[in-house]
Design a protein around this motif. Sequence first.
Motif, PDB file in Angstrom:
ATOM      1  N   HIS A 110     -16.218   0.493   8.937  1.00 32.27           N
ATOM      2  CA  HIS A 110     -15.512  -0.188   7.850  1.00 32.27           C
ATOM      3  C   HIS A 110     -15.359  -1.666   8.216  1.00 32.27           C
ATOM      4  O   HIS A 110     -14.314  -2.103   8.693  1.00 32.27           O
ATOM      5  CB  HIS A 110     -14.142   0.468   7.630  1.00 32.27           C
ATOM      6  CG  HIS A 110     -13.353  -0.173   6.523  1.00 32.27           C
ATOM      7  ND1 HIS A 110     -13.707  -0.101   5.199  1.00 32.27           N
ATOM      8  CD2 HIS A 110     -12.215  -0.920   6.544  1.00 32.27           C
ATOM      9  CE1 HIS A 110     -12.838  -0.764   4.460  1.00 32.27           C
ATOM     10  NE2 HIS A 110     -11.919  -1.274   5.256  1.00 32.27           N
TER      11      HIS A 110
ATOM     12  N   ILE B 278     -11.863   4.124   0.719  1.00 36.19           N
ATOM     13  CA  ILE B 278     -11.977   2.940  -0.158  1.00 36.19           C
ATOM     14  C   ILE B 278     -13.442   2.551  -0.367  1.00 36.19           C
ATOM     15  O   ILE B 278     -13.828   2.097  -1.444  1.00 36.19           O
ATOM     16  CB  ILE B 278     -11.180   1.736   0.446  1.00 36.19           C
ATOM     17  CG1 ILE B 278     -11.219   0.494  -0.453  1.00 36.19           C
ATOM     18  CG2 ILE B 278     -11.683   1.320   1.813  1.00 36.19           C
ATOM     19  CD1 ILE B 278     -10.247   0.490  -1.561  1.00 36.19           C
TER      20      ILE B 278
ATOM     21  N   ARG C 186       0.382  -2.142   8.086  1.00 38.19           N
ATOM     22  CA  ARG C 186      -0.488  -3.111   8.763  1.00 38.19           C
ATOM     23  C   ARG C 186      -0.011  -4.514   8.463  1.00 38.19           C
ATOM     24  O   ARG C 186       0.667  -4.750   7.468  1.00 38.19           O
ATOM     25  CB  ARG C 186      -1.953  -2.937   8.364  1.00 38.19           C
ATOM     26  CG  ARG C 186      -2.453  -3.731   7.191  1.00 38.19           C
ATOM     27  CD  ARG C 186      -2.057  -3.128   5.859  1.00 38.19           C
ATOM     28  NE  ARG C 186      -2.816  -3.706   4.759  1.00 38.19           N
ATOM     29  CZ  ARG C 186      -2.345  -4.552   3.855  1.00 38.19           C
ATOM     30  NH1 ARG C 186      -1.099  -4.972   3.896  1.00 38.19           N
ATOM     31  NH2 ARG C 186      -3.112  -5.014   2.889  1.00 38.19           N
TER      32      ARG C 186
ATOM     33  N   SER D 195      -4.605  -8.627   1.358  1.00 37.65           N
ATOM     34  CA  SER D 195      -5.853  -7.901   1.096  1.00 37.65           C
ATOM     35  C   SER D 195      -5.577  -6.803   0.067  1.00 37.65           C
ATOM     36  O   SER D 195      -4.493  -6.733  -0.516  1.00 37.65           O
ATOM     37  CB  SER D 195      -6.401  -7.343   2.411  1.00 37.65           C
ATOM     38  OG  SER D 195      -5.434  -6.558   3.049  1.00 37.65           O
ATOM     39  N   ALA D 196      -6.554  -5.935  -0.135  1.00 36.28           N
ATOM     40  CA  ALA D 196      -6.434  -4.902  -1.177  1.00 36.28           C
ATOM     41  C   ALA D 196      -5.242  -3.992  -0.908  1.00 36.28           C
ATOM     42  O   ALA D 196      -5.028  -3.557   0.226  1.00 36.28           O
ATOM     43  CB  ALA D 196      -7.715  -4.083  -1.210  1.00 36.28           C
TER      44      ALA D 196
ATOM     45  N   ILE E 176       0.856  -1.195   0.000  1.00 32.70           N
ATOM     46  CA  ILE E 176       0.000   0.000   0.000  1.00 32.70           C
ATOM     47  C   ILE E 176       0.888   1.239   0.000  1.00 32.70           C
ATOM     48  O   ILE E 176       0.730   2.149  -0.816  1.00 32.70           O
ATOM     49  CB  ILE E 176      -0.946   0.035   1.224  1.00 32.70           C
ATOM     50  CG1 ILE E 176      -1.927  -1.133   1.190  1.00 32.70           C
ATOM     51  CG2 ILE E 176      -1.722   1.362   1.268  1.00 32.70           C
ATOM     52  CD1 ILE E 176      -2.859  -1.217   2.387  1.00 32.70           C
TER      53      ILE E 176
ATOM     54  N   ASN F 184      -6.355  -1.542   9.666  1.00 35.84           N
ATOM     55  CA  ASN F 184      -7.523  -2.257  10.196  1.00 35.84           C
ATOM     56  C   ASN F 184      -7.243  -2.896  11.545  1.00 35.84           C
ATOM     57  O   ASN F 184      -6.089  -3.169  11.857  1.00 35.84           O
ATOM     58  CB  ASN F 184      -7.935  -3.351   9.193  1.00 35.84           C
ATOM     59  CG  ASN F 184      -8.903  -2.801   8.168  1.00 35.84           C
ATOM     60  OD1 ASN F 184      -9.825  -2.088   8.515  1.00 35.84           O
ATOM     61  ND2 ASN F 184      -8.660  -3.127   6.903  1.00 35.84           N
TER      62      ASN F 184
ATOM     63  N   GLY G 132     -13.718  -6.388   0.241  1.00 36.65           N
ATOM     64  CA  GLY G 132     -12.386  -6.623   0.814  1.00 36.65           C
ATOM     65  C   GLY G 132     -12.067  -8.115   0.846  1.00 36.65           C
ATOM     66  O   GLY G 132     -10.961  -8.541   0.479  1.00 36.65           O
TER      67      GLY G 132
ATOM     68  N   MET H 116      -6.492   0.419  -2.305  1.00 35.30           N
ATOM     69  CA  MET H 116      -6.293   1.159  -1.056  1.00 35.30           C
ATOM     70  C   MET H 116      -5.410   2.378  -1.325  1.00 35.30           C
ATOM     71  O   MET H 116      -5.726   3.495  -0.919  1.00 35.30           O
ATOM     72  CB  MET H 116      -5.613   0.260  -0.003  1.00 35.30           C
ATOM     73  CG  MET H 116      -6.526  -0.738   0.657  1.00 35.30           C
ATOM     74  SD  MET H 116      -7.807   0.051   1.656  1.00 35.30           S
ATOM     75  CE  MET H 116      -6.869   0.626   3.061  1.00 35.30           C
TER      76      MET H 116
ATOM     77  N   ARG I 201     -15.120   2.299  -4.004  1.00 35.22           N
ATOM     78  CA  ARG I 201     -15.719   1.076  -4.561  1.00 35.22           C
ATOM     79  C   ARG I 201     -17.184   1.303  -4.929  1.00 35.22           C
ATOM     80  O   ARG I 201     -17.646   0.867  -5.992  1.00 35.22           O
ATOM     81  CB  ARG I 201     -15.628  -0.060  -3.530  1.00 35.22           C
ATOM     82  CG  ARG I 201     -14.241  -0.632  -3.394  1.00 35.22           C
ATOM     83  CD  ARG I 201     -14.168  -1.641  -2.257  1.00 35.22           C
ATOM     84  NE  ARG I 201     -12.862  -2.273  -2.200  1.00 35.22           N
ATOM     85  CZ  ARG I 201     -12.302  -2.727  -1.083  1.00 35.22           C
ATOM     86  NH1 ARG I 201     -12.942  -2.626   0.072  1.00 35.22           N
ATOM     87  NH2 ARG I 201     -11.109  -3.283  -1.111  1.00 35.22           N
TER      88      ARG I 201
ATOM     89  N   ARG J 160      -4.563  -8.486   6.305  1.00 38.45           N
ATOM     90  CA  ARG J 160      -5.676  -9.344   6.707  1.00 38.45           C
ATOM     91  C   ARG J 160      -5.649 -10.604   5.847  1.00 38.45           C
ATOM     92  O   ARG J 160      -5.515 -10.534   4.621  1.00 38.45           O
ATOM     93  CB  ARG J 160      -6.980  -8.578   6.474  1.00 38.45           C
ATOM     94  CG  ARG J 160      -8.227  -9.333   6.849  1.00 38.45           C
ATOM     95  CD  ARG J 160      -9.352  -8.386   7.181  1.00 38.45           C
ATOM     96  NE  ARG J 160      -9.806  -7.612   6.037  1.00 38.45           N
ATOM     97  CZ  ARG J 160     -11.045  -7.664   5.542  1.00 38.45           C
ATOM     98  NH1 ARG J 160     -11.938  -8.469   6.091  1.00 38.45           N
ATOM     99  NH2 ARG J 160     -11.407  -6.911   4.538  1.00 38.45           N
TER     100      ARG J 160
HETATM  101  C1  LMR Z   1     -10.317  -3.389   2.354  1.00 40.14           C
HETATM  102  O1  LMR Z   1     -11.446  -2.926   2.558  1.00 40.14           O
HETATM  103  O2  LMR Z   1     -10.110  -4.138   1.405  1.00 40.14           O
HETATM  104  C2  LMR Z   1      -9.186  -2.965   3.256  1.00 40.14           C
HETATM  105  O3  LMR Z   1      -9.645  -2.715   4.532  1.00 40.14           O
HETATM  106  C3  LMR Z   1      -8.024  -3.869   3.127  1.00 40.14           C
HETATM  107  C4  LMR Z   1      -6.891  -3.736   4.107  1.00 40.14           C
HETATM  108  O4  LMR Z   1      -6.538  -4.752   4.727  1.00 40.14           O
HETATM  109  O5  LMR Z   1      -6.290  -2.675   4.282  1.00 40.14           O
END
Ligand code: LMR
Length: 346
Positions: free
Chosen positions: A201, A173, A102, A248-249, A36, A143, A236, A253, A177, A105
């Motif tokens: 979120h 985000i 981070r 994850s994204a 990111i 997150n 996500g 992001m 989306r 995820r």
């Molecule tokens: C998402 O909505 O895809 C993000 O929260 C992903 C992330 O882990 O930062």
Amino acid sequence: MFCKRFLPVLKYRNRNTQSIQIRTVQISVIGAAGDIGSNLAMLLKFNDKITRLHLYDNDEKVRGVALELAYIPGGPAVAAFAGEQHLPSAVRDSKLVLMVSRVARKLGSTREQMLASNAPPIQTLCKTISKHNPEAFLAISTNPINSIIPFASTLLMSYNCYNPFKLFGITHIDTARARAFVGDALKVNPRKLQVPVIGGHSDETIVPLFSNIHPGGYTIDANRADMLTRKLRKAGVEVIINKQGMDSATMAMAWSINEFTAAIVNAINGAEVTVNSYTANPHYGTRFFSGPINVGAQGIIETCCNFNMNNYEWELLQKSLPVLNRDITQGEEFVHVVESSGHDYS
Ligand code: LMR
């Protein structure tokens, strides 16, 4: 069947809206060696209103990221800061500190696991900012945002430097989306649309308001609104599944954080802008709430408070509020866990 419902109109206004003339805008990206962070740094390099980019990471690789960007002509000057001892220099004098670091995820990650992994670096950053740059805007995309922002605010309060008008959870985000989905569904340019997404979120707390698309005149019927709402809440996780469960994204992001940042830079320079963000906002019965907010040179001017919602959206919101309250309390209480763990992360 749609019917109009009104939420109480309460004002949560920052009285300090005096604008200031700023010629230099230095921004810090914390976590700039990650996927990111490096994608974001690349996008920020094209913003001529940013004069200096400070790229920070614990990973020495950040030096390479900064070097590459420094060799792209024009845009902000770029400097690298690697290792925790350089965090104070990385954030000092920045108008905006972006925390994007981070532990990614994974499929099946619980919010408790995410909080446990991601809270300690937030603690380090909050402590450093309180000592070295308490006036900065602090925006966090880490997150679980629903809990991390209350966690950060409680910490900053304990360090005597909490300014609710300058702490942002980056939930841009979700509106990015939602705009992409609406653009696709209606065959219109999504860059010109605004779709408010309120609540929080997470799968259970994202509440898109497809009845509030701006500019007016665009209609999403009830079936499609339901389908797009489910798709947005799962977006996500869908990305994680398609990345074989391992990440994850990252690019979207970075794109959405860049759009958020471009608006905040304009705000810092004196404009009044609107971004989607999770901030202190008491209007819906929770201490923190996400949605479109107005921001100026001194921080948040006004948080969202009175949308017209249809029954479907109203019910989604009502279901999300207890979940949001649980997440907020969990974040606030996690401060005791981290502070009593014996670690000093500063
Ligand atoms: C998402 O909505 O895809 C993000 O929260 C992903 C992330 O882990 O930062």
